[in-house]
Design a protein around this motif. Structure first.
Motif, PDB file in Angstrom:
ATOM      1  N   SER A 108      35.209 -32.284  11.536  1.00 35.45           N
ATOM      2  CA  SER A 108      36.038 -32.820  12.371  1.00 35.45           C
ATOM      3  C   SER A 108      36.138 -33.778  12.604  1.00 35.45           C
ATOM      4  CB  SER A 108      36.059 -32.701  14.338  1.00 35.45           C
ATOM      5  OG  SER A 108      34.563 -33.227  14.563  1.00 35.45           O
ATOM      6  N   PRO A 109      37.367 -34.278  12.669  1.00 43.02           N
ATOM      7  CA  PRO A 109      38.036 -36.189  12.483  1.00 43.02           C
ATOM      8  C   PRO A 109      36.958 -36.897  13.712  1.00 43.02           C
ATOM      9  CG  PRO A 109      40.142 -35.412  12.431  1.00 43.02           C
ATOM     10  CD  PRO A 109      39.037 -33.583  13.278  1.00 43.02           C
ATOM     11  N   SER A 110      35.982 -36.269  14.421  1.00 44.27           N
ATOM     12  CA  SER A 110      35.711 -37.001  15.361  1.00 44.27           C
ATOM     13  C   SER A 110      33.742 -36.983  14.818  1.00 44.27           C
ATOM     14  CB  SER A 110      35.254 -36.270  16.577  1.00 44.27           C
ATOM     15  OG  SER A 110      34.366 -35.029  16.667  1.00 44.27           O
ATOM     16  N   GLY A 111      33.572 -36.916  13.458  1.00 43.39           N
ATOM     17  CA  GLY A 111      31.962 -36.912  13.092  1.00 43.39           C
ATOM     18  C   GLY A 111      31.335 -35.538  13.384  1.00 43.39           C
ATOM     19  N   GLU A 112      31.942 -34.545  13.730  1.00 41.59           N
ATOM     20  CA  GLU A 112      31.091 -33.223  14.163  1.00 41.59           C
ATOM     21  C   GLU A 112      31.369 -32.151  13.445  1.00 41.59           C
ATOM     22  OE1 GLU A 112      30.751 -32.636  18.631  1.00 41.59           O
ATOM     23  OE2 GLU A 112      32.395 -32.057  17.484  1.00 41.59           O
ATOM     24  N   ILE A 113      30.069 -31.768  12.597  1.00 40.79           N
ATOM     25  CA  ILE A 113      30.251 -30.911  11.038  1.00 40.79           C
ATOM     26  C   ILE A 113      29.990 -29.584  12.048  1.00 40.79           C
ATOM     27  CG2 ILE A 113      28.731 -29.754   9.334  1.00 40.79           C
ATOM     28  CD1 ILE A 113      27.292 -32.812   8.526  1.00 40.79           C
ATOM     29  N   VAL A 114      30.725 -28.110  11.844  1.00 41.78           N
ATOM     30  CA  VAL A 114      31.410 -26.858  12.378  1.00 41.78           C
ATOM     31  C   VAL A 114      30.913 -26.241  11.142  1.00 41.78           C
ATOM     32  CG1 VAL A 114      32.603 -25.658  13.466  1.00 41.78           C
ATOM     33  CG2 VAL A 114      32.954 -28.078  13.924  1.00 41.78           C
TER      34      VAL A 114
END
Length: 133
Positions: A62-68
């Protein structure tokens, strides 16, 4: 003439306990009954393999740096909700943890490769930010 209602047929999967093998019994039974209309016993590993063959694991950042990570079924629909969500900095931290590095016996060349990949990723983000300014 009797107006008897035909019972609904329901699929089932249940684990069969054996000492040295893990088996699942799959089949159909009449609703409200314990007797089988049809059943088959299969090794768990066979079912897992066949089910997994129709699944797709999709991992995004995600743009916030979370890997999903999400699992998609053969229909293309997401199965359930996110199965794995972790921040990129936590994932990198876990990867380069000294205990983990000792267990993995990673050569310095692999860590240098990771560093180059992360630096390239930083440049992609900087470029995106510069384009928005």
């Amino acid at each position: 003439m009797t107006n008897a209602r035909t019972p609904s047929i329901k699929p089932f999967v249940e684990q069969v306990s054996l000492i040295d093998k893990r088996l699942l019994r799959v089949g159909y039974r009449a609703e409200g009954s314990d007797s089988f209309l049809a059943s088959l016993e299969l090794p768990v590993e066979l079912l897992e393999h066949e089910i997994a063959a129709g699944l797709e694991l999709v991992t995004t950042i995600s743009p916030s740096g979370e890997i999903v990570s999400l699992i998609f079924g053969s229909s293309g629909l997401v199965l359930g909700r996110s199965y794995s969500t972790v921040s990129i900095d936590r994932l990198v931290s876990q990867t380069v943890d000294s205990d983990n590095l000792r267990l993995e016996e990673l050569p310095t060349s692999e860590l240098n490769g990771l560093l180059r990949s992360l630096e390239a990723s930083i440049e992609y983000v900087r470029t995106a930010l510069a384009q928005r300014a």
